[in-house]
Scaffold this motif. Sequence first.
Motif, mmCIF file in Angstrom:
data_model
loop_
_atom_site.group_PDB
_atom_site.id
_atom_site.type_symbol
_atom_site.label_atom_id
_atom_site.label_comp_id
_atom_site.label_asym_id
_atom_site.label_seq_id
_atom_site.Cartn_x
_atom_site.Cartn_y
_atom_site.Cartn_z
ATOM 1 N N UNK A 146 10.750 -0.080 57.832
ATOM 2 C CA UNK A 146 10.522 -1.339 56.340
ATOM 3 C C UNK A 146 9.957 -0.601 55.242
ATOM 4 N N UNK A 147 10.393 0.048 53.657
ATOM 5 C CA UNK A 147 9.996 0.834 52.803
ATOM 6 C C UNK A 147 9.894 -0.094 51.782
ATOM 7 N N UNK A 148 8.861 0.353 51.019
ATOM 8 C CA UNK A 148 8.297 -0.557 49.761
ATOM 9 C C UNK A 148 9.323 0.444 48.543
ATOM 10 N N UNK A 149 9.664 -0.351 47.527
ATOM 11 C CA UNK A 149 9.932 0.070 46.399
ATOM 12 C C UNK A 149 10.256 -1.083 45.355
ATOM 13 N N UNK A 150 10.827 -0.830 44.015
ATOM 14 C CA UNK A 150 11.034 -2.205 43.365
ATOM 15 C C UNK A 150 12.317 -2.174 43.787
ATOM 16 N N UNK A 151 11.627 -4.385 43.910
ATOM 17 C CA UNK A 151 13.071 -4.963 44.066
ATOM 18 C C UNK A 151 13.590 -4.859 45.797
ATOM 19 N N UNK A 152 12.109 -4.514 46.599
ATOM 20 C CA UNK A 152 11.787 -4.241 48.300
ATOM 21 C C UNK A 152 12.626 -5.271 48.723
ATOM 22 N N UNK A 153 11.563 -6.914 48.158
ATOM 23 C CA UNK A 153 11.696 -7.581 48.657
ATOM 24 C C UNK A 153 13.099 -8.531 48.514
ATOM 25 N N UNK B 22 12.130 -7.418 65.294
ATOM 26 C CA UNK B 22 11.429 -6.738 65.671
ATOM 27 C C UNK B 22 11.228 -6.399 63.814
ATOM 28 N N UNK B 23 10.621 -5.926 63.111
ATOM 29 C CA UNK B 23 9.258 -5.513 62.014
ATOM 30 C C UNK B 23 8.699 -4.547 62.240
ATOM 31 N N UNK B 24 8.850 -3.746 61.445
ATOM 32 C CA UNK B 24 7.605 -2.424 61.725
ATOM 33 C C UNK B 24 7.837 -2.157 60.069
ATOM 34 N N UNK B 25 6.572 -1.419 59.318
ATOM 35 C CA UNK B 25 6.398 -0.485 57.745
ATOM 36 C C UNK B 25 6.822 0.616 58.553
ATOM 37 N N UNK B 26 7.630 1.685 57.345
ATOM 38 C CA UNK B 26 7.667 2.868 57.922
ATOM 39 C C UNK B 26 6.066 3.380 57.898
#
Length: 184
Positions: free
Chosen positions: A53-60, A84-88
């Motif tokens: 998963x990546x964080x960027x403007x509008x990610x949620x 399953x969930x995992x951050x970059x």
Amino acid sequence: IKNPRKTVIGFSMNTSRIIASYEKDTAPLERRLEAAARCETMGFWVAFHFDPMFRYSGWENEYRRVVQAIYATINNPEKIAWISLGGFRTMPSLKKLHYDNPEYRSMFAGEMVLGEDKKLRYFRPIRVEFYRAMQDEIEKYYPETTLYLCMESPEVWKESGMIKRIPRGLPRYLDSRAEKMLFY
């Protein structure tokens, strides 16, 4: 495959923006969802992996829309084996290789720290925010979904509210799901 009821077909999931940016020459989100629906119709179990998963403007909002699309596509949410969930996370050398390439620079734009596993990861509060948002969205549709975190510490499980899912530990949680699937 003679017995699809004993087979799980997994799909890598991400937002359309991330697929277009970092997953070149792969199926777009819509095709992945169509394939998952066909697998379910054929009697297979389906699994979805939001990793990385990546964080960027509008990610949620975008990740929540992917969850909404999954539950709009799959007829019987009980046929979702797990999500399953995992951050970059990455080896530091990847940042050095790609940072000068504008196409990949945004991949490393968030606040990242070196973890105990010697990988660069998003700062823990960011990962916790990912997992809380995803758990919240998934529970709106089917709270019984088997949902787990990839390569995360007990602290992240606790802070994200996910620890309640694994009172007897992650291996037992997943074993229990497999047992239910075998006798479904």
